[in-house]
Design a protein around this motif. Structure first.
Motif, PDB file in Angstrom:
ATOM      1  N   MET A 172      26.099   2.905  27.473  1.00  0.00           N
ATOM      2  CA  MET A 172      26.264   2.737  26.040  1.00  0.00           C
ATOM      3  C   MET A 172      26.962   1.428  25.682  1.00  0.00           C
ATOM      4  N   LEU A 173      27.870   0.953  26.530  1.00  0.00           N
ATOM      5  CA  LEU A 173      28.492  -0.340  26.246  1.00  0.00           C
ATOM      6  C   LEU A 173      27.480  -1.468  26.385  1.00  0.00           C
ATOM      7  N   ALA A 174      26.532  -1.328  27.317  1.00  0.00           N
ATOM      8  CA  ALA A 174      25.451  -2.317  27.409  1.00  0.00           C
ATOM      9  C   ALA A 174      24.601  -2.289  26.147  1.00  0.00           C
ATOM     10  N   LEU A 175      24.273  -1.095  25.659  1.00  0.00           N
ATOM     11  CA  LEU A 175      23.475  -1.005  24.432  1.00  0.00           C
ATOM     12  C   LEU A 175      24.254  -1.540  23.239  1.00  0.00           C
ATOM     13  N   TRP A 176      25.575  -1.338  23.236  1.00  0.00           N
ATOM     14  CA  TRP A 176      26.396  -1.934  22.169  1.00  0.00           C
ATOM     15  C   TRP A 176      26.296  -3.457  22.215  1.00  0.00           C
ATOM     16  N   SER A 177      26.418  -4.029  23.416  1.00  0.00           N
ATOM     17  CA  SER A 177      26.357  -5.486  23.548  1.00  0.00           C
ATOM     18  C   SER A 177      24.986  -6.015  23.123  1.00  0.00           C
ATOM     19  N   LEU A 178      23.927  -5.347  23.551  1.00  0.00           N
ATOM     20  CA  LEU A 178      22.580  -5.769  23.163  1.00  0.00           C
ATOM     21  C   LEU A 178      22.365  -5.619  21.662  1.00  0.00           C
ATOM     22  N   THR A 179      23.023  -4.635  21.066  1.00  0.00           N
ATOM     23  CA  THR A 179      22.944  -4.481  19.607  1.00  0.00           C
ATOM     24  C   THR A 179      23.604  -5.663  18.912  1.00  0.00           C
ATOM     25  N   GLN A 180      24.747  -6.109  19.433  1.00  0.00           N
ATOM     26  CA  GLN A 180      25.431  -7.255  18.841  1.00  0.00           C
ATOM     27  C   GLN A 180      24.576  -8.518  18.934  1.00  0.00           C
ATOM     28  N   MET A 189      21.664  -4.640  30.744  1.00  0.00           N
ATOM     29  CA  MET A 189      21.758  -5.998  30.214  1.00  0.00           C
ATOM     30  C   MET A 189      20.638  -6.863  30.759  1.00  0.00           C
ATOM     31  N   ALA A 190      20.270  -6.669  32.028  1.00  0.00           N
ATOM     32  CA  ALA A 190      19.153  -7.412  32.601  1.00  0.00           C
ATOM     33  C   ALA A 190      17.851  -7.048  31.902  1.00  0.00           C
ATOM     34  N   LEU A 191      17.648  -5.765  31.649  1.00  0.00           N
ATOM     35  CA  LEU A 191      16.439  -5.333  30.950  1.00  0.00           C
ATOM     36  C   LEU A 191      16.383  -5.932  29.550  1.00  0.00           C
ATOM     37  N   GLY A 192      17.504  -5.861  28.834  1.00  0.00           N
ATOM     38  CA  GLY A 192      17.526  -6.371  27.460  1.00  0.00           C
ATOM     39  C   GLY A 192      17.398  -7.877  27.369  1.00  0.00           C
ATOM     40  N   SER A 193      17.667  -8.581  28.461  1.00  0.00           N
ATOM     41  CA  SER A 193      17.562 -10.038  28.473  1.00  0.00           C
ATOM     42  C   SER A 193      16.202 -10.537  28.933  1.00  0.00           C
ATOM     43  N   ASP A 194      15.341  -9.635  29.404  1.00  0.00           N
ATOM     44  CA  ASP A 194      14.024 -10.034  29.890  1.00  0.00           C
ATOM     45  C   ASP A 194      13.096 -10.277  28.705  1.00  0.00           C
ATOM     46  N   PRO A 195      12.541 -11.483  28.564  1.00  0.00           N
ATOM     47  CA  PRO A 195      11.728 -11.804  27.388  1.00  0.00           C
ATOM     48  C   PRO A 195      10.420 -11.027  27.313  1.00  0.00           C
ATOM     49  N   ARG A 196      10.054 -10.314  28.373  1.00  0.00           N
ATOM     50  CA  ARG A 196       8.821  -9.525  28.346  1.00  0.00           C
ATOM     51  C   ARG A 196       8.988  -8.205  27.601  1.00  0.00           C
ATOM     52  N   PHE A 197      10.231  -7.882  27.202  1.00  0.00           N
ATOM     53  CA  PHE A 197      10.491  -6.626  26.507  1.00  0.00           C
ATOM     54  C   PHE A 197      11.132  -6.900  25.144  1.00  0.00           C
ATOM     55  N   ASP A 198      10.516  -6.346  24.106  1.00  0.00           N
ATOM     56  CA  ASP A 198      11.093  -6.377  22.768  1.00  0.00           C
ATOM     57  C   ASP A 198      11.599  -4.965  22.487  1.00  0.00           C
ATOM     58  N   ALA A 219      15.731   3.649  36.255  1.00  0.00           N
ATOM     59  CA  ALA A 219      16.827   4.291  36.987  1.00  0.00           C
ATOM     60  C   ALA A 219      17.882   3.221  37.232  1.00  0.00           C
ATOM     61  N   VAL A 220      19.093   3.409  36.719  1.00  0.00           N
ATOM     62  CA  VAL A 220      20.036   2.302  36.652  1.00  0.00           C
ATOM     63  C   VAL A 220      21.383   2.563  37.321  1.00  0.00           C
ATOM     64  N   GLY A 221      21.558   3.718  37.979  1.00  0.00           N
ATOM     65  CA  GLY A 221      22.854   4.039  38.564  1.00  0.00           C
ATOM     66  C   GLY A 221      22.938   3.658  40.032  1.00  0.00           C
ATOM     67  N   PRO A 222      23.986   4.165  40.699  1.00  0.00           N
ATOM     68  CA  PRO A 222      24.987   5.110  40.209  1.00  0.00           C
ATOM     69  C   PRO A 222      26.186   4.422  39.580  1.00  0.00           C
ATOM     70  N   GLY A 223      27.171   5.230  39.195  1.00  0.00           N
ATOM     71  CA  GLY A 223      28.413   4.717  38.652  1.00  0.00           C
ATOM     72  C   GLY A 223      28.301   4.276  37.208  1.00  0.00           C
ATOM     73  N   ASN A 224      29.383   3.700  36.691  1.00  0.00           N
ATOM     74  CA  ASN A 224      29.439   3.194  35.321  1.00  0.00           C
ATOM     75  C   ASN A 224      29.112   1.708  35.225  1.00  0.00           C
ATOM     76  N   ILE A 225      29.325   0.963  36.315  1.00  0.00           N
ATOM     77  CA  ILE A 225      29.140  -0.484  36.276  1.00  0.00           C
ATOM     78  C   ILE A 225      27.664  -0.866  36.396  1.00  0.00           C
ATOM     79  N   LYS A 226      26.969  -0.300  37.386  1.00  0.00           N
ATOM     80  CA  LYS A 226      25.572  -0.661  37.601  1.00  0.00           C
ATOM     81  C   LYS A 226      24.685  -0.394  36.382  1.00  0.00           C
ATOM     82  N   PRO A 227      24.851   0.723  35.670  1.00  0.00           N
ATOM     83  CA  PRO A 227      24.026   0.913  34.481  1.00  0.00           C
ATOM     84  C   PRO A 227      24.193  -0.202  33.457  1.00  0.00           C
ATOM     85  N   GLY A 228      25.440  -0.648  33.250  1.00  0.00           N
ATOM     86  CA  GLY A 228      25.656  -1.736  32.307  1.00  0.00           C
ATOM     87  C   GLY A 228      24.960  -3.010  32.732  1.00  0.00           C
ATOM     88  N   VAL A 229      25.067  -3.353  34.027  1.00  0.00           N
ATOM     89  CA  VAL A 229      24.427  -4.567  34.546  1.00  0.00           C
ATOM     90  C   VAL A 229      22.917  -4.462  34.436  1.00  0.00           C
TER      91      VAL A 229
END
Length: 354
Positions: A284-292, A95-104, A82-92
């Motif tokens: 989706m912008l967070a997923l775009w960044s993690l894709t890059q 990005m934290a989830l995608g940067s955690d080395p425990r998750f591939d 659960a990552v909301g509310p708003g547009n900013i918190k989901p991105g943050v």
């Protein structure tokens, strides 16, 4: 002095080593929701709870930088956040989830889902809407409509314009949505218009379009108050459409007209309004960044929005009166929308989990 400093760093260093030695989870599916109203289980549900309870996501994993713990099944093949509310918190958060080395997350599929508003021109409460485009309605110029020219339908205009008649760009405008090729996920330069992977969306729609979505007496009674609207001439079903994502919870017929105009304007006439919400461009912008970064693939993402409330009042009711009667979590379609999100979304998740 240096020795004392080294000793002071030992607890931190040990923590980093222990953190990095934890087994890596490789989820097949990541469920993204935006709010939970209380506990993750056992009370009045938010968007996360049905996924946790029904998919046995019993593991609780704290992730630094995330505002809500990750929930996971026993083997880590399905996780939910659960990552909301708003547009900013989901991105943050993502990005934290995608940067955690425990998750591939490189092979993970993503189901973004949540409740939403819907225009009676397009649908009814209880609808499940697979999203093709997301438009960030906040990235614009605005004049208070009480001060705008009398021939303007609303106070919004493009960041590139000085009047509403100004185009977004010249003849070779790089972000003209009509020029976007293929089916893959795509974002314009500003990131305020995002196209989902439309081939994947069409697959999900085809898979789920026959799903029976219930309509109880209160839902039907409310729907029938919106006489003369195309979307309320039938009961709930699975459809497709664009999502308007704004930080402001707006309401009323004039804002509804703006939302329809703005979706058409920002997508150069390609998309049509489906639902209204607050979150999905950030995700989706967070997923775009993690894709890059090579950490995930945003082409494996779907967005499902289910309608809990109308975005404007029924005839004879003012916008202020209707908004005052609609408390968050108490909409007529609140629980049916949560059920629809799980019922429709889980059909896709079950295919991904095979």
């Amino acid at each position: 002095m240096r020795l004392r400093q080294l000793f002071s760093l030992l607890p931190l260093l040990c923590g980093v080593v222990a953190f990095s030695q934890q087994p890596v989870l490789r989820p097949k599916v990541v469920i993204v929701s935006y709010f939970e109203v209380g506990n993750d289980t056992g009370d009045r549900p938010g968007e996360l709870q049905f996924w946790v309870e029904r998919d046995n996501l019993d593991r609780v994993i704290e992730v630094p930088g995330m505002t809500h713990a990750v929930r996971a099944n026993a083997d880590g093949t399905e996780i939910a956040v659960a990552v909301g509310p708003g547009n900013i918190k989901p991105g943050v958060n993502l990005m934290a989830l995608g940067s955690d080395p425990r998750f591939d997350l490189r092979q993970a599929h993503w189901l973004l889902n949540g409740i939403a508003g819907i225009s009676p021109a397009d649908g009814t409460i209880g609808d499940a809407v697979w999203t093709d485009f997301i438009i960030n309605g906040d990235l614009a110029k605005e004049i208070d409509p009480r001060e705008s020219p009398k021939d303007w339908p609303d106070g919004f205009l493009s960041l590139d314009g000085v009047t509403q008649s100004d185009p977004k760009g010249g003849a070779n405008w790089e972000d003209d949505v009509r020029s976007w090729k293929g089916n893959e996920a795509h974002a314009n330069r500003r990131g305020n218009v995002i196209r989902m992977n439309t081939a994947l969306m069409q697959w999900a729609y085809t898979l789920t379009r026959d799903t029976k979505l219930p309509e109880d007496d209160p839902m039907r009674k409310l729907r029938l108050q919106y006489k003369g609207f195309t979307g309320t001439a039938r009961g709930p079903k699975v459809i497709t459409g664009a999502n308007m994502a704004t930080e402001i919870f707006w309401h009323g017929a004039k804002m509804d007209a703006w939302a329809h105009r703005w979706v058409q304007f920002e997508t150069d006439g390609v998309a049509h309004l489906g639902t209204t919400a607050m979150n999905d461009t950030g995700s989706m912008l967070a997923l775009w960044s993690l894709t890059q970064q090579g950490k995930t693939d945003w082409n494996r993402a779907l967005l499902l929005r289910t309608a809990s409330n109308f975005d404007m009042p029924a005839p004879g009711v003012t916008a202020a009166e209707n908004l005052a009667s609609e408390k968050h979590g108490a909409y007529t379609g609140y629980l049916p929308a949560l059920e629809a999100a799980y019922t429709v979304g889980h059909r896709v998740v079950a295919e991904w989990m095979k």
